[in-house]
Motif scaffolding. Structure first.
Motif, PDB file in Angstrom:
ATOM      1  N   PHE A  40       0.825  -1.205   0.000  1.00 19.06           N
ATOM      2  CA  PHE A  40       0.000   0.000   0.000  1.00 19.06           C
ATOM      3  C   PHE A  40       0.861   1.257   0.000  1.00 19.06           C
ATOM      4  O   PHE A  40       0.652   2.175  -0.797  1.00 19.06           O
ATOM      5  CB  PHE A  40      -0.936   0.018   1.214  1.00 19.06           C
ATOM      6  N   LEU A  41       1.846   1.318   0.900  1.00 15.01           N
ATOM      7  CA  LEU A  41       2.672   2.514   1.016  1.00 15.01           C
ATOM      8  C   LEU A  41       3.432   2.821  -0.271  1.00 15.01           C
ATOM      9  O   LEU A  41       3.502   3.981  -0.689  1.00 15.01           O
ATOM     10  CB  LEU A  41       3.640   2.374   2.193  1.00 15.01           C
ATOM     11  N   PHE A  42       3.990   1.802  -0.902  1.00 15.22           N
ATOM     12  CA  PHE A  42       4.748   2.056  -2.119  1.00 15.22           C
ATOM     13  C   PHE A  42       3.869   2.291  -3.345  1.00 15.22           C
ATOM     14  O   PHE A  42       4.208   3.090  -4.212  1.00 15.22           O
ATOM     15  CB  PHE A  42       5.768   0.948  -2.370  1.00 15.22           C
ATOM     16  N   GLU A  43       2.726   1.633  -3.428  1.00 13.64           N
ATOM     17  CA  GLU A  43       1.818   1.882  -4.552  1.00 13.64           C
ATOM     18  C   GLU A  43       1.218   3.280  -4.494  1.00 13.64           C
ATOM     19  O   GLU A  43       0.890   3.855  -5.520  1.00 13.64           O
ATOM     20  CB  GLU A  43       0.701   0.839  -4.599  1.00 13.64           C
ATOM     21  N   HIS A  44       1.077   3.826  -3.287  1.00 12.35           N
ATOM     22  CA  HIS A  44       0.453   5.139  -3.113  1.00 12.35           C
ATOM     23  C   HIS A  44       1.436   6.160  -2.536  1.00 12.35           C
ATOM     24  O   HIS A  44       1.032   7.134  -1.903  1.00 12.35           O
ATOM     25  CB  HIS A  44      -0.771   5.005  -2.200  1.00 12.35           C
ATOM     26  N   PHE A  45       2.702   5.950  -2.781  1.00 10.56           N
ATOM     27  CA  PHE A  45       3.761   6.765  -2.183  1.00 10.56           C
ATOM     28  C   PHE A  45       3.538   8.260  -2.396  1.00 10.56           C
ATOM     29  O   PHE A  45       3.645   9.049  -1.463  1.00 10.56           O
ATOM     30  CB  PHE A  45       5.124   6.351  -2.755  1.00 10.56           C
ATOM     31  N   VAL A  48       0.623   9.591  -0.147  1.00 11.15           N
ATOM     32  CA  VAL A  48       0.709   9.440   1.310  1.00 11.15           C
ATOM     33  C   VAL A  48       1.898  10.185   1.909  1.00 11.15           C
ATOM     34  O   VAL A  48       2.112  10.140   3.115  1.00 11.15           O
ATOM     35  CB  VAL A  48       0.750   7.946   1.767  1.00 11.15           C
ATOM     36  N   THR A  49       2.664  10.875   1.067  1.00 14.10           N
ATOM     37  CA  THR A  49       3.777  11.664   1.571  1.00 14.10           C
ATOM     38  C   THR A  49       3.552  13.133   1.235  1.00 14.10           C
ATOM     39  O   THR A  49       2.957  13.471   0.215  1.00 14.10           O
ATOM     40  CB  THR A  49       5.122  11.224   0.953  1.00 14.10           C
ATOM     41  N   ASN A  53       7.793  18.135   2.697  1.00 13.18           N
ATOM     42  CA  ASN A  53       8.345  17.581   3.932  1.00 13.18           C
ATOM     43  C   ASN A  53       9.274  16.402   3.638  1.00 13.18           C
ATOM     44  O   ASN A  53      10.272  16.214   4.329  1.00 13.18           O
ATOM     45  CB  ASN A  53       7.215  17.146   4.860  1.00 13.18           C
ATOM     46  N   LEU A  54       8.974  15.623   2.611  1.00 14.54           N
ATOM     47  CA  LEU A  54       9.800  14.470   2.262  1.00 14.54           C
ATOM     48  C   LEU A  54      11.231  14.890   1.962  1.00 14.54           C
ATOM     49  O   LEU A  54      12.182  14.287   2.470  1.00 14.54           O
ATOM     50  CB  LEU A  54       9.202  13.728   1.060  1.00 14.54           C
TER      51      LEU A  54
END
Length: 70
Positions: A40-45, A48-49, A53-54
């Motif tokens: 989920f985190l990598f598919e929607h990176f 979701v960031t 800030n990143l």
């Protein structure tokens, strides 16, 4: 029709204790496995960031990296 979730790519990964605990906490709160959480985190990176800030957090991480390796 939704995409089928096929976890076909595997890779060895090393995490700090803090990162490991955060991943497990996120997965538990979401009611999914850690594999599904990473997917989920990598598919929607991008969504979701916080893009601004990143960059800042990455610069801080890189500046502390040598000290953290010691």
């Amino acid at each position: 029709m939704p995409k089928r979730l096929r976890l076909t790519r595997r890779f060895p990964v090393a995490l700090t204790n803090d990162a490991y605990r955060s991943l497990h906490r996120f997965a538990e709160e979401a009611g999914i496995t850690t594999d599904e959480a990473l997917t989920f985190l990598f598919e929607h990176f991008g969504s979701v960031t916080d893009h601004e800030n990143l960059g800042h957090r990455l610069r801080l991480f890189k500046s502390e990296l040598e000290d953290r390796k010691a």
